[in-house]
Design a protein around this motif. Structure first.
Motif, PDB file in Angstrom:
ATOM      1  N   PRO A   1      47.335  -8.981  -3.615  1.00  0.00           N
ATOM      2  CA  PRO A   1      48.690  -9.487  -3.854  1.00  0.00           C
ATOM      3  C   PRO A   1      48.978  -9.513  -5.352  1.00  0.00           C
TER       4      PRO A   1
ATOM      5  N   ASP B   1      40.255 -16.936  -2.962  1.00  0.00           N
ATOM      6  CA  ASP B   1      41.199 -15.995  -3.570  1.00  0.00           C
ATOM      7  C   ASP B   1      40.646 -14.568  -3.554  1.00  0.00           C
TER       8      ASP B   1
ATOM      9  N   ASN C   1      41.054  -8.086   0.852  1.00  0.00           N
ATOM     10  CA  ASN C   1      41.282  -7.845   2.268  1.00  0.00           C
ATOM     11  C   ASN C   1      42.457  -6.908   2.522  1.00  0.00           C
TER      12      ASN C   1
ATOM     13  N   SER D   1      41.475  -8.722   8.064  1.00  0.00           N
ATOM     14  CA  SER D   1      41.819  -9.998   7.453  1.00  0.00           C
ATOM     15  C   SER D   1      41.005 -11.149   8.028  1.00  0.00           C
ATOM     16  N   GLU D   2      40.357 -10.951   9.164  1.00  0.00           N
ATOM     17  CA  GLU D   2      39.573 -12.016   9.778  1.00  0.00           C
ATOM     18  C   GLU D   2      38.186 -11.501  10.144  1.00  0.00           C
TER      19      GLU D   2
ATOM     20  N   TYR E   1      35.165 -22.059   0.111  1.00  0.00           N
ATOM     21  CA  TYR E   1      36.313 -21.248  -0.310  1.00  0.00           C
ATOM     22  C   TYR E   1      36.778 -21.566  -1.728  1.00  0.00           C
TER      23      TYR E   1
ATOM     24  N   GLY F   1      36.749 -17.053   6.809  1.00  0.00           N
ATOM     25  CA  GLY F   1      36.869 -15.682   6.322  1.00  0.00           C
ATOM     26  C   GLY F   1      35.523 -15.169   5.838  1.00  0.00           C
TER      27      GLY F   1
ATOM     28  N   ALA G   1      41.242 -12.940  -0.279  1.00  0.00           N
ATOM     29  CA  ALA G   1      42.617 -12.457  -0.155  1.00  0.00           C
ATOM     30  C   ALA G   1      42.844 -11.207  -1.005  1.00  0.00           C
ATOM     31  N   TYR G   2      42.172 -11.153  -2.149  1.00  0.00           N
ATOM     32  CA  TYR G   2      42.342 -10.040  -3.087  1.00  0.00           C
ATOM     33  C   TYR G   2      41.842  -8.720  -2.502  1.00  0.00           C
TER      34      TYR G   2
END
Length: 395
Positions: free
Chosen positions: A272, A261, A267, A331-332, A204, A236, A264-265
């Motif tokens: 964010p 990151d 998903n 998300s998963e 990660y 993830g 997260a960007y």
């Protein structure tokens, strides 16, 4: 009985399928990007056609590939293209097409389901099948020389319309008659040796840019990249399906963010704001002003529009509505266990509209990954050795 079932014509799988929209082989990357955004589809088919004469032969019109947002993103991640993305977008579409042969295959509507499965096992993602049409000869001739006013709108190819058949279509068709293959579906995926035990993974905290080649490969192989922590525990994924619902600025995120990151960007929920600002600041640090300008431009234009991923059966998923949401933007990662039955994994994959399922232990350490292609190999085994038709071609 199973062998007879696999002898069914692929036309049975094409009922209700929409005709493919397409762009010509002479198009540019920008044309492909525009067609993807305008159509809301994950793929746009690329055709090399001769529409110059009504007498043109059917064989003069061939689908030579397909383009997805993932192709555009990986293309823009190249060092020279990061320096000048606007110039890169004017490149010919041939620069986007994967160099791997056989990702798209033509198949006649009377071909058997067994032939379709063989092509998929050999690496085909999509099968191009003619749609049986009741168009009159007069109507067909009228359309032969009628070209679309802009790329991405044509559906007729020398008077014929075609549709995609995907790996998901074939697996779903098999599931609908799963009893024919009993007791095979009740066996575990471990006992059937269907688990690929060498999946693509990244820690990660590693730079996402280090797996650009993996992203291209995962798209071609219909897999995903597992994001892991200590003990190879799955936390993830970086999925090509999720990237397909992004836009071209995801190339900037891949270039500047860590794998965690980036996950997260791209998903569910969209990027964010803190990560968006981080990407922009790092683009400045790397002196990638042109990519930053493109990112700002897309950001402004997207304020009044939704995500480019609004519908698709080509990747094996459909969008759930407007904005960033789609089943692909989960998300998963979707997981199963080695003791899961083949039919359970099939159902799980189809429910989530995913062409792969991660296989993990109870503590989420990765065992491997199961794909639609691997599942189809199991069903193919009941029919014995393949007899390859003479003169078959791949495109």
């Amino acid at each position: 009985m199973a062998v007879r079932f696999l002898a069914r014509e692929v036309s049975d799988l094409c009922l209700g399928k929409p005709a493919l929209s397409s762009i010509p082989f002479s198009a540019t990357v920008a044309d492909a990007l525009s067609a993807l955004k305008r159509s809301g589809e994950s793929y746009v088919s690329v055709w090399n056609c001769d529409h110059s004469s009504a007498a043109a032969k059917k064989t003069d019109c061939r689908c030579v590939g397909k383009v997805c947002m993932v192709d555009v993103i990986c293309f823009l991640c190249r060092v020279t293209n990061l320096l000048s993305p606007s110039l890169a977008l004017q490149s010919p579409i041939s620069d986007l097409l994967p160099k791997v042969p056989g990702l798209v295959r033509h198949l006649e509507s009377h071909s058997s389901l067994l032939e379709a499965i063989d092509y998929i096992i050999e690496g085909a993602q999509n099968l191009v099948v003619p749609i049986e049409s009741n168009l009159s000869i007069t109507s067909t001739k009228k359309h032969l020389n009628k070209q679309p006013s802009s790329f991405g709108c044509s559906t007729l190819h020398n008077g014929r319309e075609f549709c995609w058949l995907t790996q998901e279509d074939v697996v779903r068709f098999l599931l609908n008659s799963i009893g024919v293959f009993s007791p095979l579906p009740a066996l575990t995926i471990e006992s059937l040796n269907v688990i690929d035990t060498d999946p693509m993974t990244i820690y990660y905290d590693k730079p996402a840019s280090s797996v650009v080649d993996f992203i291209s490969r995962s798209f071609i192989e219909q897999k995903s990249i597992g994001v892991v922590e200590e003990c190879h525990r799955l936390i993830g994924e970086i999925s090509p399906y999720t990237l397909a619902c992004s836009d071209e600025t995801a190339a900037a995120a891949i270039t500047t963010l860590s794998a965690g990151d980036l996950m997260a960007y791209i998903n569910y929920g969209g990027p964010p704001e803190d990560l968006v600002q981080l990407v922009k600041s790092r683009l400045e640090e790397k002196k990638l002003g042109s990519m930053l300008e493109l990112m700002e431009e897309i950001s402004v234009s997207s304020l009044s529009s939704s995500s480019s991923c609004s519908s698709d059966e080509d990747f094996g998923f459909r969008s759930g509505g407007s904005g960033w949401y789609s089943p692909a933007r989960r998300s998963e990662p979707i997981v199963c266990h080695p003791c899961s039955s083949l039919v359970a994994v099939m159902i799980q994959a189809l429910v989530h509209r995913s062409s792969y399922i991660w296989v993990v232990e109870e503590n989420y350490s990765i065992v491997g990954i199961v794909t639609f292609s691997g599942i189809l190999k199991v069903f193919r085994s009941v029919a014995g050795v393949r007899q390859k038709p003479e003169g078959e071609n791949s495109f």
